[in-house]
Design a protein around this motif. Structure first.
Motif, PDB file in Angstrom:
ATOM      1  N   UNK A   1       0.800  -1.219   0.046  1.00  0.00           N
ATOM      2  CA  UNK A   1       0.023  -0.053  -0.171  1.00  0.00           C
ATOM      3  C   UNK A   1       0.902   1.485   0.056  1.00  0.00           C
ATOM      4  N   UNK A   2       2.193   1.146   0.320  1.00  0.00           N
ATOM      5  CA  UNK A   2       3.014   2.234   0.441  1.00  0.00           C
ATOM      6  C   UNK A   2       3.686   2.425  -0.990  1.00  0.00           C
ATOM      7  N   UNK A   3       4.340   1.147  -1.385  1.00  0.00           N
ATOM      8  CA  UNK A   3       5.354   1.255  -2.506  1.00  0.00           C
ATOM      9  C   UNK A   3       4.526   1.703  -3.790  1.00  0.00           C
ATOM     10  N   UNK A   4       2.954   0.928  -4.025  1.00  0.00           N
ATOM     11  CA  UNK A   4       2.485   1.102  -5.146  1.00  0.00           C
ATOM     12  C   UNK A   4       2.123   2.647  -5.482  1.00  0.00           C
ATOM     13  N   UNK A   5       1.519   3.402  -4.455  1.00  0.00           N
ATOM     14  CA  UNK A   5       1.507   4.938  -4.717  1.00  0.00           C
ATOM     15  C   UNK A   5       2.729   5.670  -5.050  1.00  0.00           C
ATOM     16  N   UNK A   6       3.728   5.156  -4.341  1.00  0.00           N
ATOM     17  CA  UNK A   6       4.962   6.010  -4.724  1.00  0.00           C
ATOM     18  C   UNK A   6       5.344   5.683  -6.348  1.00  0.00           C
ATOM     19  N   UNK A   7       5.189   4.589  -6.581  1.00  0.00           N
ATOM     20  CA  UNK A   7       5.430   4.177  -7.974  1.00  0.00           C
ATOM     21  C   UNK A   7       4.634   5.152  -9.046  1.00  0.00           C
ATOM     22  N   UNK A   8       3.442   5.143  -8.599  1.00  0.00           N
ATOM     23  CA  UNK A   8       2.312   5.954  -9.505  1.00  0.00           C
ATOM     24  C   UNK A   8       2.836   7.433  -9.332  1.00  0.00           C
ATOM     25  N   UNK A   9       3.264   7.860  -8.228  1.00  0.00           N
ATOM     26  CA  UNK A   9       3.745   9.274  -8.215  1.00  0.00           C
ATOM     27  C   UNK A   9       4.863   9.492  -9.096  1.00  0.00           C
ATOM     28  N   UNK A  10       5.966   8.629  -9.195  1.00  0.00           N
ATOM     29  CA  UNK A  10       7.353   8.602  -9.915  1.00  0.00           C
ATOM     30  C   UNK A  10       6.847   8.493 -11.368  1.00  0.00           C
ATOM     31  N   UNK A  11       5.577   7.965 -11.843  1.00  0.00           N
ATOM     32  CA  UNK A  11       5.164   7.954 -13.255  1.00  0.00           C
ATOM     33  C   UNK A  11       4.504   9.383 -13.688  1.00  0.00           C
ATOM     34  N   UNK A  12       4.024  10.174 -12.569  1.00  0.00           N
ATOM     35  CA  UNK A  12       3.476  11.535 -12.757  1.00  0.00           C
ATOM     36  C   UNK A  12       4.381  12.609 -12.792  1.00  0.00           C
ATOM     37  N   UNK A  13       5.732  12.255 -12.477  1.00  0.00           N
ATOM     38  CA  UNK A  13       6.568  13.415 -12.544  1.00  0.00           C
ATOM     39  C   UNK A  13       6.859  13.892 -14.045  1.00  0.00           C
ATOM     40  N   UNK A  14       6.619  15.482 -14.086  1.00  0.00           N
ATOM     41  CA  UNK A  14       6.935  15.917 -15.543  1.00  0.00           C
ATOM     42  C   UNK A  14       8.385  15.527 -16.187  1.00  0.00           C
ATOM     43  N   UNK A  15       8.289  15.124 -17.442  1.00  0.00           N
ATOM     44  CA  UNK A  15       9.530  14.874 -17.981  1.00  0.00           C
ATOM     45  C   UNK A  15      10.488  15.824 -18.008  1.00  0.00           C
TER      46      UNK A  15
ATOM     47  N   UNK B   1      12.049   6.675 -15.699  1.00  0.00           N
ATOM     48  CA  UNK B   1      10.682   7.174 -16.072  1.00  0.00           C
ATOM     49  C   UNK B   1       9.822   6.046 -16.537  1.00  0.00           C
ATOM     50  N   UNK B   2      10.202   4.973 -17.336  1.00  0.00           N
ATOM     51  CA  UNK B   2       9.284   4.243 -17.798  1.00  0.00           C
ATOM     52  C   UNK B   2       9.409   2.828 -16.781  1.00  0.00           C
ATOM     53  N   UNK B   3      10.049   3.023 -15.825  1.00  0.00           N
ATOM     54  CA  UNK B   3      10.194   1.526 -14.705  1.00  0.00           C
ATOM     55  C   UNK B   3       8.781   1.541 -14.030  1.00  0.00           C
ATOM     56  N   UNK B   4       8.264   2.684 -13.602  1.00  0.00           N
ATOM     57  CA  UNK B   4       6.740   2.527 -12.858  1.00  0.00           C
ATOM     58  C   UNK B   4       5.786   2.058 -13.728  1.00  0.00           C
ATOM     59  N   UNK B   5       5.822   2.215 -15.121  1.00  0.00           N
ATOM     60  CA  UNK B   5       4.832   1.556 -16.272  1.00  0.00           C
ATOM     61  C   UNK B   5       5.054  -0.210 -16.038  1.00  0.00           C
ATOM     62  N   UNK B   6       6.160  -0.540 -16.359  1.00  0.00           N
ATOM     63  CA  UNK B   6       6.604  -1.997 -16.366  1.00  0.00           C
ATOM     64  C   UNK B   6       6.120  -2.499 -14.926  1.00  0.00           C
ATOM     65  N   UNK B   7       6.500  -2.043 -13.912  1.00  0.00           N
ATOM     66  CA  UNK B   7       6.214  -2.689 -12.602  1.00  0.00           C
ATOM     67  C   UNK B   7       4.741  -2.683 -12.279  1.00  0.00           C
ATOM     68  N   UNK B   8       4.182  -1.515 -12.293  1.00  0.00           N
ATOM     69  CA  UNK B   8       2.625  -1.362 -12.069  1.00  0.00           C
ATOM     70  C   UNK B   8       1.897  -2.226 -13.081  1.00  0.00           C
ATOM     71  N   UNK B   9       1.833  -2.290 -14.386  1.00  0.00           N
ATOM     72  CA  UNK B   9       1.287  -3.035 -15.321  1.00  0.00           C
ATOM     73  C   UNK B   9       1.406  -4.833 -15.048  1.00  0.00           C
ATOM     74  N   UNK B  10       2.859  -4.828 -14.833  1.00  0.00           N
ATOM     75  CA  UNK B  10       3.338  -6.235 -14.513  1.00  0.00           C
ATOM     76  C   UNK B  10       2.525  -6.794 -13.414  1.00  0.00           C
ATOM     77  N   UNK B  11       2.648  -5.972 -12.214  1.00  0.00           N
ATOM     78  CA  UNK B  11       1.894  -6.407 -11.003  1.00  0.00           C
ATOM     79  C   UNK B  11       0.458  -6.592 -11.150  1.00  0.00           C
TER      80      UNK B  11
END
Length: 302
Positions: A114-128, A165-175
């Motif tokens: 519950x802590x790590x997943x939202x942090x990953x999603x925040x990382x995905x929302x950082x402006x490029x 930058x693309x790491x959260x996409x891989x982690x979140x979708x794979x999970x």
């Protein structure tokens, strides 16, 4: 009298049933027409470009100098930069992202997840653009501290940050794909004496393979189309090189750079933007078609 009142109420209550589908259809139609319009504009300008530049030169020449007096229109330097950034970024994102997904799906306690997943999603929302300056002001000096000959603008720092930058996409979708695997498959493996590691690698990952590969391909498509990080950190030197410590130019970075200049609309230089954009479109479309094929080919029915 009562029957006529009930009939009127039914007529009134049917209005939303007619309006909502019409609105949804209009929204879908607008989306399709917008996409078709973009493709037609891209295609028409690209065809005008190839009316002045041969397709053979575009695909085989190793020089890309549309703004020089001696103009050359070979896409290979831009393709080289784009693929180099994408490959190195995938080497960062895929192993770490898949490992994170396995940990969150099979090992992490619910509180940690519950802590790590939202942090990953925040990382995905950082402006490029923030990622771009992070690459230029933090990652590049770090690399130059280890390898002093590294250029200020280099492909390696941009690639590493695109991978982050693309790491959260891989982690979140794979999970998400792993969580969709039924618990009964895990319990069956445990009943046969498998360890948690064996269950994760030999049961869960193969069962979720279609979703995992789809996440890889989508992340790679995102890396190919990334603009701000490579524009800021990778430089603007269009060259064919295999050295990631040198400056390179990607297709998206070229489009940004030439769009900021004093290029005359309708000139061959401005039409080169559409030719590069069409190349980018074909590459990302191909990757998405591959992702759809793999998802259908290896989709498991539970």
């Amino acid at each position: 009298m009562q029957g006529s009142v009930t009939s009127e109420k039914k007529k009134v209550s049917r209005w939303p049933d007619k309006l909502v589908p019409a609105f949804l259809f209009s929204s879908s139609l607008l989306t399709v027409l917008t996409t078709v319009g973009i493709v037609l504009v891209l295609l028409s300008e690209t065809l005008r470009f190839f009316g002045e530049v041969s397709l053979l030169e575009f695909l085989t020449s190793t020089k890309w100098t549309p703004q020089f007096a001696d103009k050359n229109f070979g896409i290979l330097p831009l393709l080289n930069g784009t693929l180099m950034i994408t490959v190195i970024a995938s080497l960062v994102a895929i192993p770490i992202g898949l490992g994170t997904a396995i940990y969150l799906s099979e090992y992490a306690p619910e509180k940690v997840r519950k802590v790590v997943k939202p942090i990953l999603e925040i990382l995905a929302g950082v402006p490029t653009i923030v990622y771009g300056y992070f690459a230029l002001t933090f990652v590049t000096p770090l690399i130059r501290g280890i390898i002093p000959d590294t250029s200020v603008y280099n492909a390696l720092s941009a690639s590493l940050v695109v991978g982050i930058m693309i790491l959260p996409m891989v982690a979140s979708l794979s999970e998400d794909a792993m969580l969709a695997v039924p618990r009964s498959l895990r319990n069956g493996a445990y009943a046969l004496g498998a360890t948690r590691f064996e269950v994760a690698l030999r049961v869960v990952v193969p069962a979720a393979l279609s979703g995992i590969i789809a996440s890889f391909v989508l992340a790679l498509s995102r890396a190919i189309g990334e603009t701000m990080i490579v524009t800021i950190a990778a430089g603007a030197l269009a060259q064919v090189t295999m050295n990631p410590l040198e400056s390179v130019q990607t297709m998206t970075a070229f489009i940004v750079n030439i769009s900021l200049g004093d290029v005359e609309p309708g000139s061959i230089e401005s039409r080169s933007i559409f030719a590069v954009g069409m190349t980018l479109f074909v590459m990302t479309l191909g990757l998405n078609l591959i992702a759809q094929f793999i998802s259908r080919r290896y989709k498991e029915e539970y």
